[in-house]
Each structure stands twice: as structure tokens, then as C-alpha cells.
Design an enzyme around this catalytic site. Sequence first.
Site, short mmCIF file in Angstrom:
data_model
loop_
_atom_site.label_atom_id
_atom_site.label_comp_id
_atom_site.label_asym_id
_atom_site.label_seq_id
_atom_site.Cartn_x
_atom_site.Cartn_y
_atom_site.Cartn_z
N CYS A 39 34.72 69.10 47.05
CA CYS A 39 33.86 67.94 47.29
C CYS A 39 33.70 67.09 46.04
O CYS A 39 33.96 67.54 44.92
CB CYS A 39 32.46 68.39 47.73
SG CYS A 39 32.39 69.35 49.25
N ASP A 450 39.92 33.38 20.60
CA ASP A 450 39.03 32.75 21.58
C ASP A 450 37.81 32.15 20.90
O ASP A 450 37.08 32.84 20.17
CB ASP A 450 38.60 33.79 22.62
CG ASP A 450 37.75 33.18 23.72
OD1 ASP A 450 38.33 32.53 24.61
OD2 ASP A 450 36.52 33.34 23.67
#
Length: 491
Positions: A39, A450
Site C-alpha cells: 500500500c 535573467d
Amino acid sequence: MPDHDVTLQPDACYLALKAKDARFDGRFFTGVTSTGIYCRPVCRVRTPRRENCRFFAHAAQAESAGFRPCLRCRPELAPRAQAWSIQDASATLAQQAAHLLDEPEAWGDESPSVEQVAARLGVSDRHLRRIFEAQLGVSPLQYLQTRRLLTAKQLLADTALPITQVALISGFASMRRFNAAFVQHYGLSPTQLRREGADDGETRTVKLGYRPPYDVRAMLGFFAARRIDGVELVDVERSRLGRTLAIEAQGRTHTGWLTATFDEPRTQVVLEVSEGLCEALPAVIRRVRALLDLDADPQAINAVLHASFPQGDGLRVPGAANGYELAVRAVLGQQITVAAARTLAQRLADRFGDPIETPVPALRRLFPRAEVLAAAEGDALGQLGIVRQRQAAIVAIAKAVAQGRLRLHGGAPLDTTVAALKEIPGIGDWTAQYIAMRALRWPDAFPASDVALHKALGVREAKHPAREAEAASTPWKPWRSYAVIRAWSSL
């Protein structure tokens, strides 16, 4: 048998299991010896006793140990584990190999072999097998088999696609092998595993898990600021986005539309896909996971970035549904504002995009195909307001993609792809890094030149701001793409 991954701490895993802690979803799986089932940590069944639990870092390890996937929590919905390192070469090699096996578009319509993966990574297949098994506890073929089975399991559970079609698009060469693998691993036939009442309408709905924290509003806000009307829709209030899409799979181009709605209480995204994209569903799922960065590991990222960017723990790196489209839009956005770039992208889509019929009024046009832009005349692009240098770059990108010389997705080789981009006139380091960050899914991309990044980092007035930004970014490796998003958000 001991747990395969020695880095897992069983007692800590058990505490996460008891708490149903979604932050650990996909980071480990629990095999329950009393039931033979494995699980996710978020499974809502009654917590098993500690002595009945074994913990595995990967689903393939649990299946190799003889456990079957839980039909309630469905391990195939878990976000995939992503580990990045700049020091441990063996771990990096194994994780890169697993990444290539997880990426359906890395191989086109072929089924990858260990020899092909080893060649891509520049090592021998014997060395790759040895390192892969030492790091992950299973062989590359076992890992690939588990990935195919879980993909098929998701399609069987969530769609009404014919079982023969499920077998094909999940990567199985024949129905005989498909049925044999299911019986061997799950003790069930594909027909028995299929849920009754699967949707058989014109759409397919699947669920995609992610790990919190996740700043949904920030992600949708990023896309909303760049939205192309007719191609994309973004509804921040309803936590929903959608778009049209064309995708290559099984030797054909599939077109259609999709919507993705965040279900934050369940830490999952509900993906609705039109009939036209169903035959390419595994690739569509992979693209949406990349688009929304659903496989990110906030715990690992925040451990490196929280001290510098404490307000950004839930931020993700926005990806791309189509790398070619992202590259074109990156060129359009060079040295102009986001709003101006959006205007140019809108004009391009309106002029060259193919119309498409959908039941969603906001989605009515595809982004222009590479073949169309490759043949576009300079005058036609110039009339849209696109300057000459960017016209040439857009046409060059479109030609390279249309001819198969340039592939822009998460399975593409990073160094050679970035180098190929920089060889295109009009594409410099900023554009190549931006494409690597969003289309190639490189977590350590860093567009050092940038201007907005310089402002956020306080180096805009420096003599060499790009150099100062690069130096400042060293502590953020290998998660500099996430640092860039956090820096931009601070503005």
C-alpha cells in the site's frame, strides 16, 4: 528478508503510515505480510501491526518480494520518487536509468531494453544492471515490468478501453504476455481486475497523486498570466486548468483536449481526457504530471532552499504539455514582458493553429503544428509583430522538431539537447536554460542572465550580475530551477 533500501527507517515509515501522511506518498510502500498486499502511506484501511509491515522504496521492490498492489489506495496513483544528487555517482546513474524507463516518450513507439538505456547513459549494460540492482534492489527489467503493470492497472480501473488496447499502450508485445504477467504478479486476470461500471463515454477520468505542500493558486496563476485563449483555460477559483493537445503515439498523431482539477483534500489531481487522446493516455498522463510538477519531492527541495526562500515551500516548477510549444513561446518572450509575449503567442495561435471541436467552449484551437511553422513565411510572422531574429529562431525550432532532429521532453538527453538549442541563431543561454527548466524538466537549470532574477537576488547593479547570480546559486544545487521560481515569486 530485510528491506531492500537501507536508507529507509522502518520505525519512521511506520509513524508516517499511522498518520496517513501525504508528504511521504510515493517515497515508500508498505508490504503487509498478513495479507500479501502492498500500500501507499495514505491508504485509509486500518493500520496493520508493526510486526506485519515491510517497507520498500519502490513498487517494483514490493512486487519482487511477492506483494500485490492494494485495490483501494492503488499504488499506481502515487507520485513517483525523484532523487537527485551531485555527489553519489551510483545513485545518480540508477535514478537516471529509472527516469528513462518511466518516460514513455524517450523511446517513441519502441519498448526500451537495458542495452538501449545503458547506451544512453554511456555505460555497459552489465554495469548498469549491477548498479541498478545495488541501488534499487530490483533489476531494470523488473522495474520496467512493474511500471507497465501499474500503468495497465490504472487504465483498467479508470477507463473502459478494450483490454487488448490497454495491453498495447502499456507496453506489452502480446496479449499472452500481458495476461501471464497479470496472473503471475497479481493473481488475477485483467478482466477480473477491471472495475465494474468504468466510464464508457466520450472522456476518460484518471487520478494523479502528489505530495504536499503544493501552492495550487501560485501554479494556476503562473499559467493564467500566460494563457492563450482557445488553446488553454485556467480557472483559479475552481482549481482547474485545461488545454487542447496533439501528441504522437503508436505511429499516429492524436488530438483532443484535457482538463485537470486539483482535489486538495485528497492531494490528487483529477484528469479528464477526451476520447481522441485515449490511445496515448500513458504519455498524456506523463505530460500532465510534468506540466504540474506532481512528482516533486518538497521535503528534499525545502531542505536545501527553505533558509533562502522560506515563503516558497509549496511552489513547483511549471512544466509544459508540449516541449516544442514551450520552446516557441520562450523565443516569443525574449526581452519583453509576460503580457507582450502572451499577445504574440495569441496571434500566432489564431493565425496558424488548427481549429478543433470540443464540448468545452474555451478550448477550440490547437497550438500551431511544427510542420506549419516550419513552412511559415517571414512576412506572415512579421505581420504578427514578431521581429526578424525571432522569426528565424521559431522556424528553425519548428524544422528541427518536425524532422525529428530535436526532441523536447523529460526523456531527452540534457546536454546534447541544450547544445543543439544554443546552435540555433537567436537562442542564447537564457532561452536554453528556460527550456531545460520547463520542457526538459531539469531541476538544476539556472538562467543566470535573467533580469528579473537579478532584481530578486539584489545583484542588478553589480558589474557582472549574471556572474554574481551564478555564484549566489551554488548553495541551491541541485534544485536551482525551484530557486528561480521562488525568486521570481518574491517579486
